[in-house]
Scaffold this motif. Structure first.
Motif, PDB file in Angstrom:
ATOM      1  N   VAL A   1      42.207  51.222  36.681  1.00  0.00           N
ATOM      2  CA  VAL A   1      42.382  50.140  37.740  1.00  0.00           C
ATOM      3  C   VAL A   1      41.184  49.116  37.700  1.00  0.00           C
ATOM      4  CG1 VAL A   1      41.955  49.914  40.356  1.00  0.00           C
ATOM      5  CG2 VAL A   1      43.347  51.716  39.222  1.00  0.00           C
ATOM      6  N   ARG A   2      40.050  49.615  37.318  1.00  0.00           N
ATOM      7  CA  ARG A   2      38.863  48.352  37.340  1.00  0.00           C
ATOM      8  C   ARG A   2      39.054  47.385  35.999  1.00  0.00           C
ATOM      9  NH1 ARG A   2      33.943  48.648  39.868  1.00  0.00           N
ATOM     10  NH2 ARG A   2      35.208  50.183  41.167  1.00  0.00           N
ATOM     11  N   VAL A   3      39.541  47.919  35.006  1.00  0.00           N
ATOM     12  CA  VAL A   3      39.895  47.147  33.769  1.00  0.00           C
ATOM     13  C   VAL A   3      41.044  46.179  34.231  1.00  0.00           C
ATOM     14  CG1 VAL A   3      40.873  46.698  31.506  1.00  0.00           C
ATOM     15  CG2 VAL A   3      39.211  48.748  31.960  1.00  0.00           C
ATOM     16  N   ALA A   4      41.975  46.633  34.840  1.00  0.00           N
ATOM     17  CA  ALA A   4      43.044  45.805  35.267  1.00  0.00           C
ATOM     18  C   ALA A   4      42.450  44.792  36.232  1.00  0.00           C
ATOM     19  CB  ALA A   4      44.304  46.649  35.925  1.00  0.00           C
ATOM     20  N   GLN A   5      41.697  44.870  37.222  1.00  0.00           N
ATOM     21  CA  GLN A   5      41.272  44.089  38.285  1.00  0.00           C
ATOM     22  C   GLN A   5      40.449  43.051  37.364  1.00  0.00           C
ATOM     23  OE1 GLN A   5      39.587  46.808  40.902  1.00  0.00           O
ATOM     24  NE2 GLN A   5      41.182  46.791  42.392  1.00  0.00           N
ATOM     25  N   THR A   6      39.556  43.307  36.684  1.00  0.00           N
ATOM     26  CA  THR A   6      38.498  42.526  36.034  1.00  0.00           C
ATOM     27  C   THR A   6      39.069  41.894  34.620  1.00  0.00           C
ATOM     28  OG1 THR A   6      37.688  44.385  34.731  1.00  0.00           O
ATOM     29  CG2 THR A   6      36.624  43.828  36.903  1.00  0.00           C
ATOM     30  N   GLN A   7      40.100  42.316  34.081  1.00  0.00           N
ATOM     31  CA  GLN A   7      40.830  41.938  32.772  1.00  0.00           C
ATOM     32  C   GLN A   7      39.778  41.797  31.918  1.00  0.00           C
ATOM     33  OE1 GLN A   7      42.349  38.050  34.122  1.00  0.00           O
ATOM     34  NE2 GLN A   7      44.211  39.198  34.825  1.00  0.00           N
ATOM     35  N   SER A   8      38.688  42.931  31.783  1.00  0.00           N
ATOM     36  CA  SER A   8      37.906  42.868  30.801  1.00  0.00           C
ATOM     37  C   SER A   8      37.314  44.244  30.687  1.00  0.00           C
ATOM     38  CB  SER A   8      36.532  41.963  31.297  1.00  0.00           C
ATOM     39  OG  SER A   8      35.343  42.281  30.615  1.00  0.00           O
ATOM     40  N   PHE A   9      37.365  45.036  29.462  1.00  0.00           N
ATOM     41  CA  PHE A   9      36.627  46.273  29.258  1.00  0.00           C
ATOM     42  C   PHE A   9      35.103  46.021  29.619  1.00  0.00           C
ATOM     43  CE2 PHE A   9      40.631  47.157  27.922  1.00  0.00           C
ATOM     44  CZ  PHE A   9      40.901  48.587  27.407  1.00  0.00           C
ATOM     45  N   ALA A  10      34.537  45.130  28.934  1.00  0.00           N
ATOM     46  CA  ALA A  10      33.122  44.837  29.330  1.00  0.00           C
ATOM     47  C   ALA A  10      32.567  44.779  30.638  1.00  0.00           C
ATOM     48  CB  ALA A  10      32.402  43.727  28.469  1.00  0.00           C
ATOM     49  N   GLU A  11      33.313  44.042  31.401  1.00  0.00           N
ATOM     50  CA  GLU A  11      33.101  43.920  33.031  1.00  0.00           C
ATOM     51  C   GLU A  11      33.259  45.346  33.668  1.00  0.00           C
ATOM     52  OE1 GLU A  11      31.516  42.471  36.615  1.00  0.00           O
ATOM     53  OE2 GLU A  11      31.057  41.765  34.546  1.00  0.00           O
ATOM     54  N   ALA A  12      34.438  45.702  33.218  1.00  0.00           N
ATOM     55  CA  ALA A  12      34.660  47.303  34.099  1.00  0.00           C
ATOM     56  C   ALA A  12      33.605  48.205  33.645  1.00  0.00           C
ATOM     57  CB  ALA A  12      35.938  47.684  33.523  1.00  0.00           C
ATOM     58  N   ALA A  13      33.000  48.152  32.365  1.00  0.00           N
ATOM     59  CA  ALA A  13      31.787  49.021  31.979  1.00  0.00           C
ATOM     60  C   ALA A  13      30.613  48.822  32.692  1.00  0.00           C
ATOM     61  CB  ALA A  13      31.679  49.145  30.543  1.00  0.00           C
ATOM     62  N   ARG A  14      30.320  47.479  33.043  1.00  0.00           N
ATOM     63  CA  ARG A  14      29.336  47.190  33.822  1.00  0.00           C
ATOM     64  C   ARG A  14      29.436  47.472  35.102  1.00  0.00           C
ATOM     65  NH1 ARG A  14      27.153  43.545  37.289  1.00  0.00           N
ATOM     66  NH2 ARG A  14      29.252  42.581  37.665  1.00  0.00           N
ATOM     67  N   GLN A  15      30.437  47.221  35.856  1.00  0.00           N
ATOM     68  CA  GLN A  15      30.709  47.673  37.142  1.00  0.00           C
ATOM     69  C   GLN A  15      30.634  49.277  37.514  1.00  0.00           C
ATOM     70  OE1 GLN A  15      33.918  45.694  39.237  1.00  0.00           O
ATOM     71  NE2 GLN A  15      33.370  43.578  38.404  1.00  0.00           N
ATOM     72  N   LEU A  16      31.243  49.953  36.569  1.00  0.00           N
ATOM     73  CA  LEU A  16      31.328  51.419  36.386  1.00  0.00           C
ATOM     74  C   LEU A  16      29.758  52.175  36.044  1.00  0.00           C
ATOM     75  CD1 LEU A  16      34.694  52.069  35.320  1.00  0.00           C
ATOM     76  CD2 LEU A  16      34.121  52.326  37.422  1.00  0.00           C
ATOM     77  N   ARG A  17      28.915  51.055  35.548  1.00  0.00           N
ATOM     78  CA  ARG A  17      27.724  51.621  34.710  1.00  0.00           C
ATOM     79  C   ARG A  17      27.893  52.778  33.778  1.00  0.00           C
ATOM     80  NH1 ARG A  17      23.599  49.982  38.052  1.00  0.00           N
ATOM     81  NH2 ARG A  17      24.016  49.052  39.983  1.00  0.00           N
ATOM     82  N   VAL A  18      28.762  52.374  33.097  1.00  0.00           N
ATOM     83  CA  VAL A  18      28.752  53.324  31.722  1.00  0.00           C
ATOM     84  C   VAL A  18      29.029  52.358  30.567  1.00  0.00           C
ATOM     85  CG1 VAL A  18      30.146  54.963  32.950  1.00  0.00           C
ATOM     86  CG2 VAL A  18      31.416  53.078  32.139  1.00  0.00           C
ATOM     87  N   ALA A  19      28.868  52.949  29.531  1.00  0.00           N
ATOM     88  CA  ALA A  19      29.001  52.364  28.211  1.00  0.00           C
ATOM     89  C   ALA A  19      30.516  51.788  28.080  1.00  0.00           C
ATOM     90  CB  ALA A  19      28.749  53.122  26.899  1.00  0.00           C
ATOM     91  N   LYS A  20      30.487  50.496  27.302  1.00  0.00           N
ATOM     92  CA  LYS A  20      31.992  50.046  27.167  1.00  0.00           C
ATOM     93  C   LYS A  20      32.799  51.126  26.114  1.00  0.00           C
ATOM     94  CE  LYS A  20      34.415  46.232  24.748  1.00  0.00           C
ATOM     95  NZ  LYS A  20      34.399  44.870  23.958  1.00  0.00           N
ATOM     96  N   SER A  21      32.236  51.936  25.305  1.00  0.00           N
ATOM     97  CA  SER A  21      32.778  52.789  24.617  1.00  0.00           C
ATOM     98  C   SER A  21      33.602  53.724  25.424  1.00  0.00           C
ATOM     99  CB  SER A  21      31.942  53.534  23.521  1.00  0.00           C
ATOM    100  OG  SER A  21      30.816  53.958  24.232  1.00  0.00           O
ATOM    101  N   VAL A  22      32.788  54.196  26.507  1.00  0.00           N
ATOM    102  CA  VAL A  22      33.392  55.120  27.513  1.00  0.00           C
ATOM    103  C   VAL A  22      34.456  54.612  28.230  1.00  0.00           C
ATOM    104  CG1 VAL A  22      32.893  56.537  29.620  1.00  0.00           C
ATOM    105  CG2 VAL A  22      31.155  56.275  28.121  1.00  0.00           C
ATOM    106  N   VAL A  23      34.675  53.497  28.597  1.00  0.00           N
ATOM    107  CA  VAL A  23      35.943  52.773  29.125  1.00  0.00           C
ATOM    108  C   VAL A  23      36.927  52.897  28.188  1.00  0.00           C
ATOM    109  CG1 VAL A  23      36.723  50.620  30.024  1.00  0.00           C
ATOM    110  CG2 VAL A  23      34.547  51.415  30.776  1.00  0.00           C
ATOM    111  N   THR A  24      36.669  52.517  26.666  1.00  0.00           N
ATOM    112  CA  THR A  24      37.724  52.546  26.009  1.00  0.00           C
ATOM    113  C   THR A  24      38.290  53.888  25.635  1.00  0.00           C
ATOM    114  OG1 THR A  24      36.611  50.644  24.579  1.00  0.00           O
ATOM    115  CG2 THR A  24      38.088  51.928  23.602  1.00  0.00           C
ATOM    116  N   THR A  25      37.453  54.692  25.647  1.00  0.00           N
ATOM    117  CA  THR A  25      37.775  56.273  25.515  1.00  0.00           C
ATOM    118  C   THR A  25      38.817  56.683  26.558  1.00  0.00           C
ATOM    119  OG1 THR A  25      35.879  56.824  24.234  1.00  0.00           O
ATOM    120  CG2 THR A  25      37.094  58.802  25.208  1.00  0.00           C
ATOM    121  N   ARG A  26      38.535  56.364  27.769  1.00  0.00           N
ATOM    122  CA  ARG A  26      39.078  56.827  29.072  1.00  0.00           C
ATOM    123  C   ARG A  26      40.593  56.075  28.987  1.00  0.00           C
ATOM    124  NH1 ARG A  26      34.350  56.096  33.870  1.00  0.00           N
ATOM    125  NH2 ARG A  26      33.023  58.021  33.144  1.00  0.00           N
TER     126      ARG A  26
END
Length: 315
Positions: A11-36
């Motif tokens: 949901v966060r990636v869809a709202q921000t249209q960005s893996f990097a921004e979603a990672a920043r907002q969730l306070r995790v590494a971008k690689s964690v977002v990609t894995t999820r």
């Protein structure tokens, strides 16, 4: 796989249209977002996004999946927050973006009282006059006088923001005081640059309207600079009463054209309907409306003195 955590990340990636921004907002590494996201795609059997070096777009599967997911994430977070409240300890972080003009001079006591009531809620406050999309900015809400940047956002009015033209008694003693809004053309004017009406100003009197275009000698996005400019006897400025109330009340500034009203804006809380901190946000908005009510204290004092009329003209 933590299915709910992965759905929240989607949901966060869809709202921000960005893996990097979603990672920043969730306070995790971008690689964690990609894995999820990959785990979720593997589970669903298809891609949720079309990705390139510049663009992240929802796939057909992602579009079908998003609406139910946003409702699920919002509801899950709301349930957890409500259960904490039942136990008397709502907790977590609430991120807020607020206008500079509102925060300076009026917000400190409000924050103190809110945290005294809810000591386990941590506040992160970003302050600027910029118009932001709370989802893109990674905040739970934006306190602003401007319309919501998207129809997908909710805007809840909190209290009215009145505006007046004013100047020091010293300036008005040295220059003919305006009797009609068009007389403002003969003065040095300090104006705020961020109003959506730009150079077009509409004055209300006795049920009628007068519209004129005003040119500024000083155009700025800082209402506090405008107040300083006026207090230096430099000209006539337009200020929100929440910024100039004290100076008007003690006589350092005098309202110009008191028989005319400008339309008022509302300070609103703009937020996503699926805010992951919906319950904490509800508590925060209720605290603001309880503190300032329909007639904020700075306006109430000026109405009592007869400086402002009781009736309100809205934008």
């Amino acid at each position: 796989m933590d299915r709910l955590q992965n759905i929240e990340t989607f949901v966060r990636v869809a709202q921000t249209q960005s893996f990097a921004e979603a990672a920043r907002q969730l306070r995790v590494a971008k690689s964690v977002v990609t894995t999820r996201i990959k785990q979720l795609e593997d589970y669903l059997g298809g891609p949720l996004f079309h990705r390139s070096t510049r663009v992240v777009r929802l796939s057909e599967l992602g579009q079908a999946f998003l609406r139910d997911c946003t409702e699920l994430v919002g509801r899950a977070n709301d349930i957890v927050d409500q259960m904490r409240d039942v136990r008397g300890r709502p907790a977590g972080t609430l991120r807020v973006h607020a206008l500079t003009g509102f925060v300076l001079g009026h917000f400190g006591a409000l924050l103190r009282d809110f945290q005294a009531r809810y000591p386990d809620i941590r506040l992160e406050l970003m302050v600027s006059d910029a118009v932001v999309d709370p989802v893109q900015a990674g905040v739970d809400c934006a306190l602003q006088i401007f319309p919501a940047a998207s129809t997908e956002l909710i805007s809840r009015p909190l209290f009215p923001v009145r505006r007046v033209f004013c100047a020091t008694p010293q300036y008005l003693a040295a220059h003919p005081e305006p009797q009609d809004p068009r007389d403002l053309h003969h003065h040095k004017l300090g104006l705020y640059s961020g109003y959506p009406t730009r150079d077009r100003w509409t004055f209300h009197r006795d049920g009628g309207e007068l519209t004129t275009y005003l040119a500024a000698a000083l155009l700025t996005n800082s209402v506090h600079l405008l107040r300083e400019y006026a207090l230096e006897h430099a000209g006539i400025v337009c200020l929100p009463t929440l910024v100039a109330g004290d100076e008007i009340r003690d006589g350092r500034l005098k309202v110009v054209l008191p028989a005319y009203q400008l339309s008022s804006f509302w300070l609103s809380a703009v937020y996503a309907g699926t805010s992951r901190n919906a319950f904490k946000l509800k508590l925060f908005m209720e605290h603001i409306t309880d503190a300032f009510a329909k007639v904020p204290p700075w306006d109430g004092a000026l109405i009592e003195k007869g400086v402002l009329p009781k009736e309100l003209v809205e934008a």
